[in-house]
Design a protein around this motif. Structure first.
Motif, PDB file in Angstrom:
ATOM      1  N   SER A 190       0.828  -1.211   0.000  1.00  0.00           N
ATOM      2  CA  SER A 190       0.000   0.000   0.000  1.00  0.00           C
ATOM      3  C   SER A 190       0.861   1.260   0.000  1.00  0.00           C
ATOM      4  CB  SER A 190      -0.936   0.006   1.211  1.00  0.00           C
ATOM      5  OG  SER A 190      -1.857  -1.064   1.150  1.00  0.00           O
ATOM      6  N   PRO A 201      -4.449   3.102  -2.062  1.00  0.00           N
ATOM      7  CA  PRO A 201      -4.305   1.664  -2.313  1.00  0.00           C
ATOM      8  C   PRO A 201      -5.458   1.105  -3.141  1.00  0.00           C
ATOM      9  CG  PRO A 201      -3.730   2.157  -0.045  1.00  0.00           C
ATOM     10  CD  PRO A 201      -4.290   3.424  -0.620  1.00  0.00           C
ATOM     11  N   SER A 205      -5.287  -0.927  -6.659  1.00  0.00           N
ATOM     12  CA  SER A 205      -5.910  -2.241  -6.832  1.00  0.00           C
ATOM     13  C   SER A 205      -6.820  -2.269  -8.052  1.00  0.00           C
ATOM     14  CB  SER A 205      -6.701  -2.601  -5.572  1.00  0.00           C
ATOM     15  OG  SER A 205      -7.296  -3.881  -5.697  1.00  0.00           O
TER      16      SER A 205
END
Length: 249
Positions: A190, A201, A205
């Motif tokens: 992260s 983060p 993703s």
């Protein structure tokens, strides 16, 4: 597990280490294949039933990518059946954690020899080199356009024509590479993602899933080797990723 449909910012050479894999394109065509070069921005997914795979990501305007494409059959939409397929498959089985960099480079040269990337417009080469630098992932098109002596619209058109992908997607790819480089010394994914220029983060993703067809948490929950071979103004990007295909692309 089957990867979701995704499209990379750069070209990807996929190699089935243990057996053929199935490559499915967004328009519905499916093909059983051992080696395939998928161009940037082509939506696809890989089904490999848990067998090991190597994914090698190449700058679409690099000499390595063009050399690799010349060694394969097919067309600009999908090249397949590399002329050194048997040797690539044999050597790919030894690309494990701790393998010497010289061995990785040999594999890359077999897939597509490097050369002087003199055909690219020098303004784009400089811009790409800036993006690939430690802080380049935060550069805006406006700043690089000014450095190139072009309007933003002219710069973006030139960048796409020379690299085969958009400025935004190329910068996103540079951020992904920065995360990979940071993870060599940073244990926290992260923190590395935010340092590389992702807003959060969750932004990382989502971008990772769109580019590779799976979440980073899925990738790093299983054995994987990621090697990022250094890039300079004249050296194209080379990133082989080895592991089980149901967990990475």
């Amino acid at each position: 597990m089957t990867l979701d449909f995704h499209s990379s910012a750069v070209s990807c050479l996929a190699v089935g280490v243990d057996a053929e894999f199935t490559l499915e394109l967004d328009h519905g065509s499916r093909r059983g294949i051992r080696t395939a070069l998928v161009p940037a921005r082509v939506r696809h997914r890989v089904v490999a039933d848990g067998t090991r795979m190597v994914f090698y990501y190449l700058d679409p305007a690099s000499t390595r990518e063009r050399a690799c494409r010349r060694m394969m059959t097919g067309d600009a939409g999908l090249a397949r059946d590399h002329e050194h397929e048997a040797e690539l498959v044999r050597l790919a089985a030894s690309l494990s954690d701790g393998v010497p960099l010289s061995q990785v480079r040999y594999w890359l040269d077999l897939a597509g020899p490097d050369g002087t990337d003199g055909s690219r417009d020098p303004r784009v080469r400089r811009a790409a080199a800036r993006l690939d630098g430690p802080r380049g992932q935060r550069l805006a098109a406006k700043e690089l356009a000014a450095e190139a002596g072009l309007s933003v619209s002219a710069f973006l058109r030139l960048f796409r024509a020379e690299t085969g992908t958009t400025f935004r997607r190329y910068r996103l790819w540079a951020r992904m590479l920065r995360v990979a480089a940071l993870l060599e010394t940073w244990p926290d994914l992260s923190t590395a993602a935010v340092e590389a220029g992702f807003a959060s983060p969750s932004h990382f993703s989502s971008a990772f899933h769109a580019m590779f067809g799976l979440r980073p948490s899925t990738l790093f929950s299983q054995p994987v080797l990621i090697s990022t071979v250094g890039r300079s103004v004249t050296e194209p990007l080379a990133t082989p990723v080895r592991g089980t295909a149901d967990a990475r692309s």
